[in-house]
Design a protein around this motif. Structure first.
Motif, PDB file in Angstrom:
ATOM      1  N   PHE A   1       0.989  -1.157   0.201  1.00 44.06           N
ATOM      2  CA  PHE A   1       0.040   0.005  -0.156  1.00 44.06           C
ATOM      3  C   PHE A   1       0.837   1.291  -0.037  1.00 44.06           C
ATOM      4  O   PHE A   1       0.107   2.404   0.193  1.00 44.06           O
ATOM      5  CB  PHE A   1      -0.737  -0.099   1.139  1.00 44.06           C
ATOM      6  N   LEU A   2       2.182   1.028  -0.060  1.00 45.84           N
ATOM      7  CA  LEU A   2       3.177   2.434  -0.393  1.00 45.84           C
ATOM      8  C   LEU A   2       2.605   3.056  -1.589  1.00 45.84           C
ATOM      9  O   LEU A   2       2.111   2.414  -2.475  1.00 45.84           O
ATOM     10  CB  LEU A   2       4.451   1.898  -0.249  1.00 45.84           C
ATOM     11  N   PRO A   3       2.545   4.544  -1.443  1.00 41.12           N
ATOM     12  CA  PRO A   3       3.220   5.275  -0.507  1.00 41.12           C
ATOM     13  C   PRO A   3       2.180   5.882   0.543  1.00 41.12           C
ATOM     14  O   PRO A   3       2.572   6.722   1.244  1.00 41.12           O
ATOM     15  CB  PRO A   3       3.484   6.668  -1.342  1.00 41.12           C
ATOM     16  N   LEU A   4       0.978   5.230   0.388  1.00 41.29           N
ATOM     17  CA  LEU A   4       0.083   5.582   1.319  1.00 41.29           C
ATOM     18  C   LEU A   4       0.088   5.364   2.923  1.00 41.29           C
ATOM     19  O   LEU A   4       0.010   5.756   3.964  1.00 41.29           O
ATOM     20  CB  LEU A   4      -1.522   5.082   1.139  1.00 41.29           C
ATOM     21  N   THR A   5       0.960   4.000   3.232  1.00 38.05           N
ATOM     22  CA  THR A   5       1.392   3.570   4.333  1.00 38.05           C
ATOM     23  C   THR A   5       2.961   3.701   4.690  1.00 38.05           C
ATOM     24  O   THR A   5       3.203   3.297   5.807  1.00 38.05           O
ATOM     25  CB  THR A   5       1.241   1.875   4.278  1.00 38.05           C
ATOM     26  N   PHE A   6       3.447   4.977   3.903  1.00 36.02           N
ATOM     27  CA  PHE A   6       4.573   5.305   4.533  1.00 36.02           C
ATOM     28  C   PHE A   6       4.524   6.051   6.139  1.00 36.02           C
ATOM     29  O   PHE A   6       5.511   5.955   6.965  1.00 36.02           O
ATOM     30  CB  PHE A   6       5.237   6.444   3.542  1.00 36.02           C
ATOM     31  N   THR A   7       3.215   6.563   5.917  1.00 39.31           N
ATOM     32  CA  THR A   7       2.917   7.336   7.447  1.00 39.31           C
ATOM     33  C   THR A   7       2.196   6.841   8.147  1.00 39.31           C
ATOM     34  O   THR A   7       1.589   7.398   9.138  1.00 39.31           O
ATOM     35  CB  THR A   7       2.687   8.748   6.811  1.00 39.31           C
ATOM     36  N   ARG A   8       1.603   5.584   8.108  1.00 40.92           N
ATOM     37  CA  ARG A   8       0.575   4.932   8.567  1.00 40.92           C
ATOM     38  C   ARG A   8       0.464   3.557   8.694  1.00 40.92           C
ATOM     39  O   ARG A   8       0.670   2.830   7.574  1.00 40.92           O
ATOM     40  CB  ARG A   8      -0.983   5.548   8.396  1.00 40.92           C
ATOM     41  N   PRO A   9      -0.022   2.758   9.586  1.00 39.07           N
ATOM     42  CA  PRO A   9      -0.347   1.218   9.311  1.00 39.07           C
ATOM     43  C   PRO A   9      -1.359   1.184   8.395  1.00 39.07           C
ATOM     44  O   PRO A   9      -2.283   2.004   8.109  1.00 39.07           O
ATOM     45  CB  PRO A   9      -0.652   0.894  10.758  1.00 39.07           C
ATOM     46  N   VAL A  10      -1.745  -0.181   7.748  1.00 39.02           N
ATOM     47  CA  VAL A  10      -2.852  -0.428   6.940  1.00 39.02           C
ATOM     48  C   VAL A  10      -4.165  -0.171   7.632  1.00 39.02           C
ATOM     49  O   VAL A  10      -4.978   0.486   7.010  1.00 39.02           O
ATOM     50  CB  VAL A  10      -2.731  -1.907   6.432  1.00 39.02           C
ATOM     51  N   ALA A  11      -4.180  -0.229   8.781  1.00 35.23           N
ATOM     52  CA  ALA A  11      -5.493  -0.353   9.535  1.00 35.23           C
ATOM     53  C   ALA A  11      -5.933   1.278   9.559  1.00 35.23           C
ATOM     54  O   ALA A  11      -7.175   1.443   9.852  1.00 35.23           O
ATOM     55  CB  ALA A  11      -5.620  -0.650  11.065  1.00 35.23           C
ATOM     56  N   ALA A  12      -4.840   2.274   9.628  1.00 33.45           N
ATOM     57  CA  ALA A  12      -5.424   3.898   9.654  1.00 33.45           C
ATOM     58  C   ALA A  12      -5.764   4.047   8.255  1.00 33.45           C
ATOM     59  O   ALA A  12      -5.967   5.363   8.374  1.00 33.45           O
ATOM     60  CB  ALA A  12      -3.983   4.566  10.160  1.00 33.45           C
ATOM     61  N   MET A  13      -5.875   3.308   7.337  1.00 34.78           N
ATOM     62  CA  MET A  13      -6.213   3.935   5.919  1.00 34.78           C
ATOM     63  C   MET A  13      -7.673   4.079   5.882  1.00 34.78           C
ATOM     64  O   MET A  13      -8.506   3.248   6.684  1.00 34.78           O
ATOM     65  CB  MET A  13      -5.665   3.170   4.898  1.00 34.78           C
ATOM     66  N   ARG A  14      -8.285   4.988   5.029  1.00 36.20           N
ATOM     67  CA  ARG A  14      -9.764   5.077   5.154  1.00 36.20           C
ATOM     68  C   ARG A  14     -10.261   4.405   3.790  1.00 36.20           C
ATOM     69  O   ARG A  14      -9.667   4.902   2.750  1.00 36.20           O
ATOM     70  CB  ARG A  14      -9.966   6.671   5.306  1.00 36.20           C
ATOM     71  N   CYS A  15     -11.223   3.818   3.706  1.00 34.58           N
ATOM     72  CA  CYS A  15     -12.181   3.519   2.755  1.00 34.58           C
ATOM     73  C   CYS A  15     -13.735   3.267   3.011  1.00 34.58           C
ATOM     74  O   CYS A  15     -13.683   2.788   4.358  1.00 34.58           O
ATOM     75  CB  CYS A  15     -11.599   2.148   2.363  1.00 34.58           C
ATOM     76  N   GLY A  16     -14.559   3.641   2.310  1.00 34.72           N
ATOM     77  CA  GLY A  16     -16.067   3.738   2.787  1.00 34.72           C
ATOM     78  C   GLY A  16     -16.034   5.088   3.844  1.00 34.72           C
ATOM     79  O   GLY A  16     -15.641   6.233   3.196  1.00 34.72           O
ATOM     80  N   ILE A  17     -16.841   5.043   4.805  1.00 34.64           N
ATOM     81  CA  ILE A  17     -16.922   6.001   5.803  1.00 34.64           C
ATOM     82  C   ILE A  17     -15.649   6.157   6.752  1.00 34.64           C
ATOM     83  O   ILE A  17     -15.311   7.159   7.275  1.00 34.64           O
ATOM     84  CB  ILE A  17     -18.210   6.191   6.365  1.00 34.64           C
ATOM     85  N   LEU A  18     -15.342   4.990   7.086  1.00 32.62           N
ATOM     86  CA  LEU A  18     -14.348   4.732   8.287  1.00 32.62           C
ATOM     87  C   LEU A  18     -13.059   4.288   8.036  1.00 32.62           C
ATOM     88  O   LEU A  18     -12.936   3.974   6.744  1.00 32.62           O
ATOM     89  CB  LEU A  18     -15.083   3.820   9.229  1.00 32.62           C
ATOM     90  N   THR A  19     -12.035   4.289   8.918  1.00 33.11           N
ATOM     91  CA  THR A  19     -10.744   3.810   8.435  1.00 33.11           C
ATOM     92  C   THR A  19     -11.015   2.148   8.824  1.00 33.11           C
ATOM     93  O   THR A  19     -12.341   1.902   9.489  1.00 33.11           O
ATOM     94  CB  THR A  19      -9.803   4.193   9.520  1.00 33.11           C
ATOM     95  N   PHE A  20      -9.987   1.364   8.356  1.00 32.18           N
ATOM     96  CA  PHE A  20     -10.440   0.005   8.823  1.00 32.18           C
ATOM     97  C   PHE A  20     -10.333  -0.228  10.044  1.00 32.18           C
ATOM     98  O   PHE A  20     -11.252  -0.961  10.875  1.00 32.18           O
ATOM     99  CB  PHE A  20      -9.034  -0.724   8.096  1.00 32.18           C
ATOM    100  N   SER A  21      -9.534   0.391  11.021  1.00 27.31           N
ATOM    101  CA  SER A  21      -9.478   0.346  12.585  1.00 27.31           C
ATOM    102  C   SER A  21     -10.817   1.035  13.201  1.00 27.31           C
ATOM    103  O   SER A  21     -11.493  -0.003  13.827  1.00 27.31           O
ATOM    104  CB  SER A  21      -8.476   1.154  12.961  1.00 27.31           C
ATOM    105  N   GLU A  22     -11.280   2.020  12.665  1.00 35.42           N
ATOM    106  CA  GLU A  22     -12.727   2.277  13.157  1.00 35.42           C
ATOM    107  C   GLU A  22     -13.775   1.442  13.032  1.00 35.42           C
ATOM    108  O   GLU A  22     -14.657   1.057  13.678  1.00 35.42           O
ATOM    109  CB  GLU A  22     -12.759   3.894  12.613  1.00 35.42           C
ATOM    110  N   ARG A  23     -13.569   0.914  11.697  1.00 35.26           N
ATOM    111  CA  ARG A  23     -14.722  -0.208  11.097  1.00 35.26           C
ATOM    112  C   ARG A  23     -14.642  -1.444  12.215  1.00 35.26           C
ATOM    113  O   ARG A  23     -15.786  -1.749  12.779  1.00 35.26           O
ATOM    114  CB  ARG A  23     -14.553  -0.588   9.695  1.00 35.26           C
ATOM    115  N   TRP A  24     -13.449  -1.856  12.586  1.00 35.01           N
ATOM    116  CA  TRP A  24     -13.552  -3.263  13.249  1.00 35.01           C
ATOM    117  C   TRP A  24     -13.717  -2.853  14.827  1.00 35.01           C
ATOM    118  O   TRP A  24     -14.473  -3.620  15.559  1.00 35.01           O
ATOM    119  CB  TRP A  24     -12.081  -3.792  13.294  1.00 35.01           C
ATOM    120  N   GLN A  25     -13.601  -1.794  15.242  1.00 37.69           N
ATOM    121  CA  GLN A  25     -13.677  -1.279  16.512  1.00 37.69           C
ATOM    122  C   GLN A  25     -15.298  -1.424  16.872  1.00 37.69           C
ATOM    123  O   GLN A  25     -16.141  -1.676  17.826  1.00 37.69           O
ATOM    124  CB  GLN A  25     -13.009   0.146  16.933  1.00 37.69           C
TER     125      GLN A  25
END
Length: 386
Positions: A14-38
Motif C-alpha cells: 500500500f505504499l506510498p499511503l502507508t509510509f506514514t501509517r499502518p494499513v488499519a489507519a487507511m480510510r475506505c468507505g466512511i471509516l478507517t479499517f481500524s474504526e470499522r473493526w472497533q
C-alpha cells in the motif's frame, strides 16, 4: 480484549499511503479499517503490529491475550460471528492467508495457533491502493448500514433537489446543505457531523463527506467518493478517496484516485484517469520496484501525505506521488514522483527536511492539529531511508 491490527502481509503493497501509517489507519468507505473493526466488535482497545518507525505514534501491542486481525477486508455476518467465537489458539484463514487469531502477544508466535479454519465465503479484500477506490462503493454501503442502523437522519432542507429513496441519505447533526441536488438512485449519501455542502453542488452517490469537511460552491461529485474529515473539495471528482485534512478546493478534475492527508491541490490541477488508447493503467509498485498492470481501464492518482501541486498542474494517468513532494515545474511530471521531490521531475533536488517540518506545522495549525515529535520522527525516517 486488545485488538492487534497486523501489517505483516500488506504494508509494503500500500505504499506510498502507508509510509506514514499502518494499513488499519487507511480510510475506505466512511471509516478507517481500524474504526470499522472497533465498531463491529464493540472494542476500542487498539494496538498495531507494524513497522518499527511507526510504533512511537501507533501503539504497540501489550503482552496479553489478544485478537490478532488483518484489517483490510469487509467481513460478512458469518465471518464476524466466527471471529467473535474464536477461542485461544484458534485462527481463521482466507485464501491461505491468516486473517484473524486469538493469541497471547507475550512471546508472540503463530506457533501458538493449534486450530485453523478456512473461511468459505468470498470476501471483499483490499490488497493494493487501486482496490480502495475500486471497491469503495461496497465499503460505503457497509459503513452506512453500520453507522445509521436504528438512527434518524436530520431532515434535508427544502431548498435542495432530491432523487432516490430518503432511506439512502443520512445527514448527521450540524451538517448544512442548501440549494444543491442529491441523487441516491446510484448509491447512498452520508453527510458527516458539521459538514457543509455549499450552494450549487451536485452529488451523485455513493458519497460520504466527513466531519467538518466541505464541498465548495458548484462542486460536481460522482461516486463512489469518500472525503475524510476536515477537507475542502471543489471542481469535479469521480470515485476518489481522500483520507482527511486535504484541500482540493478549486476547479480541476481528479478521478479514480486515493489521496492521503495534509495534501493540497493548486487551482486547476487535473489528473487523467484514462489513457488515450484505452489500455490498462499501470501503477508503480514499491515492493517489486516496477510499474505493474492494475487490470483497470480507469486509474488516476495515488498521493502520499503532505504532497502538493501548483496551479495548472497536469498529471498523467496512473501517477504515484510519494510523501511531502512539491510539484510545480512546467510539463507533465513522471508517473512516479519521489518522496520529498522539490519540483516533481526526475532527479530534482529534495525538499529540505527542516522546511518539510515548517510547512507541515503551518498547514496543520490551520486545522488546529499539532505536528508532534512522533510525526517528525516518521518523516525523518522516510527522508533518510526511502
Amino acid at each position: 480484549m486488545q485488538l492487534v491490527f497486523s501489517d505483516a502481509q500488506y504494508w509494503e503493497d500500500f505504499l506510498p499511503l502507508t509510509f506514514t501509517r499502518p494499513v488499519a489507519a487507511m480510510r475506505c468507505g466512511i471509516l478507517t479499517f481500524s474504526e470499522r473493526w472497533q465498531k463491529i466488535l464493540e472494542n476500542t482497545e487498539v494496538s498495531y503490529f507494524t513497522e518499527m518507525y511507526l510504533q512511537e505514534k501507533f501503539k504497540s501491542p501489550e503482552d496479553k491475550e489478544s485478537l490478532f486481525l488483518v484489517p483490510n477486508f469487509l467481513p460478512t455476518e458469518t465471518v464476524i460471528q466466527q471471529i467473535k467465537d474464536l477461542k485461544q489458539g484458534e485462527a481463521l484463514v482466507y485464501e491461505d492467508e491468516l486473517v484473524a487469531a486469538k493469541i497471547n502477544m507475550k512471546g508472540f508466535s503463530l506457533h501458538q495457533i493449534e486450530k485453523m479454519t478456512d473461511i468459505k465465503e468470498e470476501l471483499i479484500f483490499f490488497k493494493e491502493p487501486a482496490d480502495l477506490f475500486t471497491y469503495n462503493h461496497h465499503a460505503i454501503d457497509f459503513d452506512f448500514d453500520l453507522l445509521t442502523h436504528g438512527r434518524t437522519s436530520q431532515e434535508l432542507s427544502s431548498t435542495n433537489g432530491f432523487l432516490g429513496d430518503k432511506k439512502d441519505l443520512f445527514i448527521e447533526e450540524g451538517a448544512q446543505i442548501e440549494f444543491s441536488t442529491l441523487n441516491t438512485k446510484t448509491g447512498k449519501i452520508y453527510i458527516g457531523k458539521n459538514a457543509e455542502v455549499m450552494e450549487g453542488c451536485h452529488l451523485r452517490g455513493p458519497i460520504t463527506l466527513g466531519e467538518d469537511s466541505k464541498f465548495n460552491l458548484g462542486s460536481k461529485i460522482y461516486g463512489a467518493t469518500t472525503i475524510g474529515p476536515q477537507c475542502k473539495v471543489g471542481g469535479e471528482v469521480n470515485n476518489i478517496i481522500i483520507f482527511g485534512y486535504t484541500s482540493k478546493g478549486h476547479e480541476g478534475f481528479v478521478g479514480n484516485s486515493v489521496i492521503g492527508e495534509w495534501c493540497n491541490f493548486g487551482a486547476d490541477t487535473n489528473s487523467s484517469n484514462l489513457k488515450n488508447n484505452y489500455s490498462h493503467v499501470k501503477l508503480w509498485n514499491y515492493r517489486t520496484k516496477a510499474f505493474e498492470d492494475t487490470g483497470l481501464q480507469f486509474a488516476g492518482l495515488i498521493m502520499g501525505d503532505h504532497s502538493k501541486t501548483a496551479i495548472n498542474t497536469q498529471l498523467n494517468t496512473g501517477t504515484v506521488i510519494g510523501v511531502a513532494s512539491n510539484i510545480f515545474k512546467p510539463g507533465f511530471p513522471p508517473n512516479l514522483v519521489e518522496n520529498f521531490s522539490w519540483g516533481g521531475l526526475k532527479d530534482d533536488e529534495r525538499f529540505r527536511l527542516d522546511k518539510v517540518y515548517e510547512v507541515a506545522e503551518r498547514a496543520m495549525a490551520r486545522r488546529k492539529v499539532p505536528l508532534t515529535a512522533e510525526d517528525k520522527a516518521i518523516l525523518k525516517h522516510i527522508f533518510d531511508t526511502y
